[in-house]
Motif scaffolding. Structure first.
Motif, PDB file in Angstrom:
ATOM      1  N   THR A  24       8.744 -21.556  -8.849  1.00 31.21           N
ATOM      2  CA  THR A  24       8.407 -22.708  -9.436  1.00 31.21           C
ATOM      3  C   THR A  24       8.826 -24.010  -8.934  1.00 31.21           C
ATOM      4  OG1 THR A  24      10.633 -22.742 -10.686  1.00 31.21           O
ATOM      5  CG2 THR A  24       8.883 -21.577 -11.741  1.00 31.21           C
ATOM      6  N   LEU A  25       8.213 -25.184  -9.102  1.00 32.52           N
ATOM      7  CA  LEU A  25       8.607 -26.528  -8.571  1.00 32.52           C
ATOM      8  C   LEU A  25       9.611 -26.826  -8.895  1.00 32.52           C
ATOM      9  CD1 LEU A  25       7.642 -28.424  -6.469  1.00 32.52           C
ATOM     10  CD2 LEU A  25       6.352 -29.643  -8.296  1.00 32.52           C
ATOM     11  N   ASP A  26       9.957 -26.808 -10.403  1.00 29.56           N
ATOM     12  CA  ASP A  26      11.219 -26.978 -11.174  1.00 29.56           C
ATOM     13  C   ASP A  26      12.502 -26.592 -10.217  1.00 29.56           C
ATOM     14  OD1 ASP A  26      12.461 -28.467 -13.028  1.00 29.56           O
ATOM     15  OD2 ASP A  26      13.212 -26.558 -13.878  1.00 29.56           O
ATOM     16  N   ALA A  27      12.464 -25.338  -9.993  1.00 24.87           N
ATOM     17  CA  ALA A  27      13.841 -24.452  -9.357  1.00 24.87           C
ATOM     18  C   ALA A  27      13.989 -25.213  -7.779  1.00 24.87           C
ATOM     19  CB  ALA A  27      13.540 -23.019  -9.267  1.00 24.87           C
ATOM     20  N   ALA A  28      12.888 -25.509  -7.597  1.00 22.82           N
ATOM     21  CA  ALA A  28      12.738 -26.086  -5.938  1.00 22.82           C
ATOM     22  C   ALA A  28      13.477 -27.275  -6.104  1.00 22.82           C
ATOM     23  CB  ALA A  28      11.508 -26.064  -5.230  1.00 22.82           C
ATOM     24  N   ILE A  29      12.964 -28.249  -6.985  1.00 20.78           N
ATOM     25  CA  ILE A  29      13.787 -29.644  -7.453  1.00 20.78           C
ATOM     26  C   ILE A  29      15.057 -29.565  -7.439  1.00 20.78           C
ATOM     27  CG2 ILE A  29      13.823 -31.238  -8.848  1.00 20.78           C
ATOM     28  CD1 ILE A  29      10.566 -30.993  -9.392  1.00 20.78           C
TER      29      ILE A  29
ATOM     30  N   GLN B  16       8.646 -35.117  -9.428  1.00 21.06           N
ATOM     31  CA  GLN B  16       9.601 -36.035 -10.207  1.00 21.06           C
ATOM     32  C   GLN B  16      11.122 -35.385 -10.402  1.00 21.06           C
ATOM     33  OE1 GLN B  16       8.584 -38.835 -12.173  1.00 21.06           O
ATOM     34  NE2 GLN B  16      10.610 -39.136 -12.839  1.00 21.06           N
ATOM     35  N   GLY B  17      11.937 -35.887  -9.899  1.00 16.10           N
ATOM     36  CA  GLY B  17      13.471 -35.488 -10.150  1.00 16.10           C
ATOM     37  C   GLY B  17      13.972 -35.553 -11.598  1.00 16.10           C
ATOM     38  N   HIS B  18      14.865 -34.638 -11.768  1.00 15.77           N
ATOM     39  CA  HIS B  18      15.352 -34.464 -13.195  1.00 15.77           C
ATOM     40  C   HIS B  18      16.236 -35.946 -13.688  1.00 15.77           C
ATOM     41  CE1 HIS B  18      15.210 -30.565 -11.855  1.00 15.77           C
ATOM     42  NE2 HIS B  18      14.690 -30.227 -12.911  1.00 15.77           N
TER      43      HIS B  18
ATOM     44  N   GLU C 125      21.234 -37.974 -16.074  1.00 16.74           N
ATOM     45  CA  GLU C 125      22.368 -37.498 -16.796  1.00 16.74           C
ATOM     46  C   GLU C 125      22.336 -35.829 -16.734  1.00 16.74           C
ATOM     47  OE1 GLU C 125      18.774 -38.583 -19.383  1.00 16.74           O
ATOM     48  OE2 GLU C 125      19.995 -39.577 -17.888  1.00 16.74           O
ATOM     49  N   ARG C 126      20.950 -35.422 -16.531  1.00 12.23           N
ATOM     50  CA  ARG C 126      20.728 -33.988 -16.683  1.00 12.23           C
ATOM     51  C   ARG C 126      21.267 -33.372 -15.103  1.00 12.23           C
ATOM     52  NH1 ARG C 126      21.586 -29.489 -17.447  1.00 12.23           N
ATOM     53  NH2 ARG C 126      19.944 -27.982 -17.430  1.00 12.23           N
ATOM     54  N   LEU C 127      20.964 -34.240 -14.270  1.00 13.72           N
ATOM     55  CA  LEU C 127      21.627 -33.716 -13.100  1.00 13.72           C
ATOM     56  C   LEU C 127      23.015 -33.814 -12.709  1.00 13.72           C
ATOM     57  CD1 LEU C 127      21.083 -32.999  -9.767  1.00 13.72           C
ATOM     58  CD2 LEU C 127      20.738 -35.741  -9.518  1.00 13.72           C
ATOM     59  N   GLN C 128      23.931 -34.693 -13.663  1.00 10.51           N
ATOM     60  CA  GLN C 128      25.091 -34.873 -13.677  1.00 10.51           C
ATOM     61  C   GLN C 128      25.645 -33.513 -14.199  1.00 10.51           C
ATOM     62  OE1 GLN C 128      26.983 -37.124 -11.781  1.00 10.51           O
ATOM     63  NE2 GLN C 128      28.493 -35.451 -12.006  1.00 10.51           N
ATOM     64  N   GLN C 129      25.160 -33.232 -15.653  1.00  9.21           N
ATOM     65  CA  GLN C 129      25.671 -32.090 -16.251  1.00  9.21           C
ATOM     66  C   GLN C 129      25.436 -30.990 -15.314  1.00  9.21           C
ATOM     67  OE1 GLN C 129      22.733 -31.978 -19.506  1.00  9.21           O
ATOM     68  NE2 GLN C 129      23.757 -33.375 -20.817  1.00  9.21           N
ATOM     69  N   MET C 130      24.541 -30.758 -14.432  1.00  3.78           N
ATOM     70  CA  MET C 130      24.253 -29.509 -13.788  1.00  3.78           C
ATOM     71  C   MET C 130      25.437 -29.658 -12.533  1.00  3.78           C
ATOM     72  SD  MET C 130      22.829 -26.722 -12.986  1.00  3.78           S
ATOM     73  CE  MET C 130      21.224 -26.669 -13.386  1.00  3.78           C
ATOM     74  N   LYS C 131      25.670 -30.773 -11.933  1.00  5.55           N
ATOM     75  CA  LYS C 131      26.623 -30.795 -10.995  1.00  5.55           C
ATOM     76  C   LYS C 131      28.112 -30.587 -11.713  1.00  5.55           C
ATOM     77  CE  LYS C 131      24.273 -33.974  -7.847  1.00  5.55           C
ATOM     78  NZ  LYS C 131      24.396 -35.429  -7.306  1.00  5.55           N
ATOM     79  N   ASP C 132      28.479 -31.114 -12.719  1.00  7.90           N
ATOM     80  CA  ASP C 132      29.610 -30.970 -13.426  1.00  7.90           C
ATOM     81  C   ASP C 132      29.682 -29.425 -13.838  1.00  7.90           C
ATOM     82  OD1 ASP C 132      29.946 -33.662 -13.486  1.00  7.90           O
ATOM     83  OD2 ASP C 132      29.533 -33.943 -15.569  1.00  7.90           O
ATOM     84  N   GLY C 133      28.658 -28.772 -14.242  1.00  5.37           N
ATOM     85  CA  GLY C 133      28.749 -27.243 -14.423  1.00  5.37           C
ATOM     86  C   GLY C 133      28.995 -26.540 -13.243  1.00  5.37           C
ATOM     87  N   LEU C 134      28.470 -26.809 -12.084  1.00  4.42           N
ATOM     88  CA  LEU C 134      28.670 -26.071 -10.696  1.00  4.42           C
ATOM     89  C   LEU C 134      30.082 -26.372 -10.386  1.00  4.42           C
ATOM     90  CD1 LEU C 134      25.308 -26.695  -8.868  1.00  4.42           C
ATOM     91  CD2 LEU C 134      26.071 -24.762  -9.916  1.00  4.42           C
ATOM     92  N   ALA C 135      30.582 -27.718 -10.502  1.00  8.78           N
ATOM     93  CA  ALA C 135      32.034 -28.015 -10.295  1.00  8.78           C
ATOM     94  C   ALA C 135      32.790 -27.155 -10.857  1.00  8.78           C
ATOM     95  CB  ALA C 135      32.165 -29.535 -10.326  1.00  8.78           C
ATOM     96  N   ARG C 136      32.705 -26.829 -12.190  1.00  8.94           N
ATOM     97  CA  ARG C 136      33.461 -26.022 -12.974  1.00  8.94           C
ATOM     98  C   ARG C 136      33.582 -24.624 -12.697  1.00  8.94           C
ATOM     99  NH1 ARG C 136      31.764 -28.191 -17.192  1.00  8.94           N
ATOM    100  NH2 ARG C 136      30.095 -26.822 -17.533  1.00  8.94           N
ATOM    101  N   LEU C 137      32.072 -23.927 -12.212  1.00 11.77           N
ATOM    102  CA  LEU C 137      32.322 -22.592 -11.623  1.00 11.77           C
ATOM    103  C   LEU C 137      33.177 -22.756 -10.558  1.00 11.77           C
ATOM    104  CD1 LEU C 137      28.468 -22.131 -12.404  1.00 11.77           C
ATOM    105  CD2 LEU C 137      30.505 -20.799 -13.427  1.00 11.77           C
ATOM    106  N   ASN C 138      32.757 -23.569  -9.603  1.00 15.44           N
ATOM    107  CA  ASN C 138      33.527 -23.546  -8.345  1.00 15.44           C
ATOM    108  C   ASN C 138      35.098 -23.542  -8.623  1.00 15.44           C
ATOM    109  OD1 ASN C 138      33.872 -23.677  -5.405  1.00 15.44           O
ATOM    110  ND2 ASN C 138      33.958 -25.773  -5.385  1.00 15.44           N
TER     111      ASN C 138
END
Length: 137
Positions: free
Chosen positions: A48-53, A111-113, A116-129
């Motif tokens: 999917t293009l979305d996952a690659a984005i 088209q990127g996300h 605010e959605r990109l920041q949510q994803m980065k925050d979630g990944l930082a939390r997992l890390n």
């Protein structure tokens, strides 16, 4: 398979900040796009293009976000980092392989996300890390 059916072959994508050209190979042994860690023993890609984005947007480094159309050079399997842990059934069509991916072309219009959605994803990944979750093999 008829000539008409073969026109509709499956496309695969790889999001990154690496500057690649058609014919280049994406191979195992390099660091993850997402963390400074040991070299990876898998290459990752998506149907999917979305996952690659997401891959391009979340990749570390200073390069431009890029998405490539890739062709797996060998067998591949569902990416267990996503399919077993987060999205059972593999709705993101996320895969991994020990064999190279050949770059076929670059997707230049996407088209990127929203920020605010990109920041949510980065925050979630930082939390997992921070929790010590090793999400990439």
């Amino acid at each position: 398979m008829s000539a008409i059916a073969s026109m509709f072959s499956r496309s695969f994508f790889h999001g990154t900040k690496a500057d690649l050209k058609p014919g280049d190979l994406i191979v195992v042994g390099y660091q993850s796009n997402f963390a400074e860690a040991r070299p990876l023993s898998w290459v990752y890609f998506s149907g999917t293009l979305d996952a690659a984005i997401w891959g391009a947007e979340l990749a570390i480094g200073n390069g431009c976000e890029r998405i490539y159309v890739v062709e797996p050079a060998g067998p591949f399997e569902d990416d267990p980092n996503l399919t077993d842990k987060r999205f059972p059934g593999n709705p993101t069509l996320s895969y991994r392989s020990r064999d190279p991916l050949r770059v076929i072309a670059e997707v230049t219009k996407w088209q990127g996300h929203p920020p605010e959605r990109l920041q949510q994803m980065k925050d979630g990944l930082a939390r997992l890390n921070a929790e010590g979750a090793d999400i990439i093999d």
